[in-house]
Design a protein around this motif. Structure first.
Motif, PDB file in Angstrom:
ATOM      1  N   THR A 553     -18.715  50.171  21.550  1.00  0.00           N
ATOM      2  CA  THR A 553     -18.630  48.943  22.126  1.00  0.00           C
ATOM      3  C   THR A 553     -17.146  48.564  22.337  1.00  0.00           C
ATOM      4  O   THR A 553     -16.426  49.235  22.322  1.00  0.00           O
ATOM      5  CB  THR A 553     -19.384  47.882  20.904  1.00  0.00           C
ATOM      6  N   LEU A 614     -21.089  42.363  21.431  1.00  0.00           N
ATOM      7  CA  LEU A 614     -22.220  43.061  20.576  1.00  0.00           C
ATOM      8  C   LEU A 614     -23.464  43.079  21.606  1.00  0.00           C
ATOM      9  O   LEU A 614     -24.263  43.776  21.380  1.00  0.00           O
ATOM     10  CB  LEU A 614     -22.581  42.498  19.419  1.00  0.00           C
ATOM     11  N   PRO A 617     -23.188  46.091  24.593  1.00  0.00           N
ATOM     12  CA  PRO A 617     -22.590  47.318  23.839  1.00  0.00           C
ATOM     13  C   PRO A 617     -22.484  48.412  25.151  1.00  0.00           C
ATOM     14  O   PRO A 617     -23.307  48.564  26.026  1.00  0.00           O
ATOM     15  CB  PRO A 617     -23.519  47.969  22.980  1.00  0.00           C
TER      16      PRO A 617
END
Length: 717
Positions: A553, A614, A617
């Protein structure tokens, strides 16, 4: 530094604490991409554009301070530095004022005024500009045979020379004339005796325009025409400014020797003042035009680099040509060379049969999925050949036209020789054309940015400033996209925040000797890459399927703890980021970030940024952009008609409009007046690589010009 920070904050209308934090980070050596992405909580979320403005202002402030110190030193060494002058120089807010204050003390050839002063005529000059009463007796005292002053008129002439020089050095006079010339002056151009064979500058043979209304491309064209000795330029004022200039320094009509002052100022204006200010204003407008040209180039380059990659496809690249043939290269999904040859489907040979046999066999044998054709000489004929081939043999491929700018530079470069030491420059050029389809950024990054022709007048601008700006733009784009640490070339890696050419090379060597990186921490094992470089680079380097899921990420390692807490509260672990993307994203959408931050004691800005990373990613921002147009058929200018609606790709954006590839040999022009609304800057409407819908307004086959109109339902990126 406190004063500099305050000045920058005021000039950019930003809170002082934000500027102070940004300056502190810049002075520590942090890069703008790093600060913009990973230090938002410290700068109050300043974006990359604001940080660039701060960085540029800081650089200018340092340059100004350095110049002030140098000027003060020189004047002091001459023994002419007064407290008043010192204060004026220290208080100067720009370089121009510093240069104006320094002008009287510059080393120069002996002037007429210097010779007059040596003859003792300075007191007479002072008398003429202040006296309200005529005193011929006083003037006679300056007749001096030893100084070769035999008559009163000779004394007055010398005094006028002194007054003329003083007039030309008056700061208020220079500043007023400079501003008036720039704001209300006119630039006039005429055709010189030198022949303009291609009539490139025909529009400027007899041209006059207010300086304030000149567009950057006009300024660049005018100065290029003058440099090539085809045009003669002159800057003029449409009114007599001399009376107001005299009045501004107290040379008024009630003075006894006003006629002498008029004569001295007129001489000064034509001989000293106007030539000097004209040079300054010419430099100012040229620099502004160059700045605009560089800005246009940088914006176009950015969008070119952000062209969506078509990914792992087998691609045939064709570098078109006539007499020397078309160079063909097929590259595998990994970018490796599978096949290369030369074909001659274009004039003068027109060998369709043999050329088609070679191409069809290569397509079928190597399972080519896409053909990439360079847009240079012979491109049109090559496109016709490929289109015919696809139809006749019912080939399951499409083609696209790509810019071949910089291909020849790459093909002869050290980089290309190292990649393909056994191939010649023509083959390397075709390889580059093919690879630009798979991953444009990865290929373009191997070419000096200034060699990629997506601007206007790039060869006329300050080359060091151009390179600096374009390198900064490439750095921005590469860090925006990020790199795969285990596959990125050294040419990509060197642009990553905190890295340089040596660090990039060491990463590639480490990878070759030790295998791929399993996690970001292993970067610290690379020779010469310490904690400071790791801090800046880590977040931009991705590792998919490594030992640490968060390495895939954009989350910086320093925020891993926060990321894990966020994921845990949502009921997930890092390993599920890539296997349950949609579920993770939906759950994270439901988190009250402010309440969560307060409860956990985290900075809300950091939490918000981490959650955004998040949710996406491994995202390549280019994937969200529109894919390029793929074609199977070809048009000619004869196929076009007024009112026809087509889809095209923006190839270049300039100040007066945008050039669009609509599938014919000649790109069409959407003038900025045909963009659906009043447009000052076409860059605000269109960008290189953008897919647009257009209507044909005009087709001029004789002059090879196509006029287009942007339709209201055009797509945007």
């Amino acid at each position: 530094m406190n004063e500099i920070v305050t000045d920058i904050a005021n000039s950019l209308s930003l809170p002082r604490w934000k500027v102070e934090s940004a300056v502190e980070l810049l002075e520590e050596g942090k890069t703008i991409p790093f600060i913009a992405r990973y230090r938002k909580e410290k700068t109050g979320e300043l974006n990359e554009i604001q940080l660039r403005e701060i960085s540029d202002a800081l650089e200018y402030a340092k340059k100004l301070r350095s110049r002030k110190e140098e000027v003060l030193r020189i004047i002091e060494e001459k023994g002419k530095l007064t407290e008043e002058l010192k204060a004026a120089i220290n208080d100067a807010k720009n370089l121009q004022l510093v240069e104006d204050l320094y002008l009287p003390f510059k080393s120069k050839k002996k002037t007429r005024a210097d010779k007059a002063r040596e003859k003792g005529l300075q007191p007479l000059a002072d008398f003429l500009k202040t006296s309200r009463i005529k005193d011929e007796t006083f003037i006679v005292t300056f007749v001096n045979t030893e100084q070769e002053i035999f008559q009163i008129e000779e004394a007055l002439e010398g005094a006028r020379d002194i007054l003329a020089e003083e007039f030309s050095l008056e700061i208020s006079v220079r500043e007023r004339l400079r501003n008036q010339l720039k704001e209300k002056g006119t630039i006039r151009s005429s055709h010189s005796d030198k022949q303009d064979e291609r009539e490139v500058y025909r529009d400027y043979y007899d041209f006059s325009q207010p300086i304030s209304r000149l567009a950057a491309h006009q300024i660049m064209a005018l100065f290029r025409g003058e440099r090539e000795e085809i045009l003669s330029l002159k800057l003029e004022l449409p009114f007599d400014i001399l009376p107001s200039l005299r009045d501004s320094i107290g040379w008024k009509e009630y003075l006894a020797y006003y006629e002498e002052l008029v004569e001295a100022s007129s001489d000064s204006y034509s001989r000293l003042l106007m030539p000097s200010i004209e040079r300054e204003v010419r430099n100012m407008i040229r620099e502004e035009a160059e700045g605009r040209a560089i800005h246009v180039f940088a914006r176009n380059l950015r969008h070119l680099f952000l062209q969506p990659p078509l990914g792992e496809k087998v691609v045939m690249g064709i570098d078109p040509g006539y007499r020397t043939g078309c160079k063909v290269a097929v590259i595998g999904k990994d970018g490796s060379l599978l096949y290369h040859d030369v074909i001659y489907p274009t004039p003068p040979q027109n060998d369709y049969i043999n050329s088609s046999m070679k191409v069809v066999q290569a397509i079928k044998t190597l399972e080519v999925e896409l053909i990439s054709i360079g847009n240079g000489t012979g491109s049109r004929e090559t496109e016709v050949f490929v289109s015919r081939l696809i139809k006749e043999h019912k080939l399951p491929v499409k083609y696209m036209i790509v810019t071949e700018s910089g291909a020849s530079v790459y093909s002869a470069s050290k980089v290309a020789i190292e990649e393909f030491p056994n191939e010649d420059v023509t083959t390397r050029g075709a390889i580059s054309i093919a690879r630009r389809v798979q991953d444009p950024m990865a290929e373009y990054v191997k070419i000096p940015p200034e060699a990629i022709g997506v601007g206007m007048y790039q060869h006329d601008v300050n080359q060091s400033e151009l390179k600096k700006t374009l390198d900064r733009e490439v750095e921005s784009v590469v860090n925006l996209v990020g790199v795969s640490l285990n596959t990125a070339s050294e040419h990509l890696l060197k642009y990553i925040s905190g890295l340089n050419s040596r660090a990039a090379l060491n990463i590639v060597k480490h990878r070759a000797e030790n295998g791929g990186f399993r996690n970001r921490k292993e970067l610290l094992k690379v020779s010469g890459l310490g904690p400071k470089a790791f801090e800046q680079a880590a977040g931009f380097c991705r590792i998919i399927n490594g030992s640490e899921a968060l390495d895939g990420t954009s989350v910086h390692p320093e925020s891993y703890e926060i990321a894990r807490v966020i994921l845990k509260s949502a009921g997930f672990n890092p390993e599920e980021l890539f296997t349950r993307k949609e579920e993770v994203s939906a759950k994270l959408d439901g988190i009250d970030l402010d309440a969560f931050s307060k409860d956990k004691g985290f900075n809300p800005i950091t939490v918000r940024e981490v959650v955004g990373m998040l949710k996406k990613p491994g995202l390549d921002p280019r994937e969200e952009l529109e894919k390029p147009i793929l074609r199977t058929d070809v048009l000619s200018m004869e196929d076009l008609s007024t009112g026809m609606e087509l889809e095209g790709t923006v190839r270049n954006v300039v100040d007066f409009g945008a050039f669009v590839d609509i599938g014919v040999k000649q790109d069409g022009l959407i003038h900025k007046s045909k963009m659906g609304r009043r447009v000052r800057d076409p860059l605000e409407v269109l960008s290189v690589g953008q897919i647009v819908k257009v209507r044909v307004l005009e087709v001029d086959t004789k002059r090879m010009r196509i006029g287009l109109e942007l339709l209201s339902n055009a797509s945007s990126t």
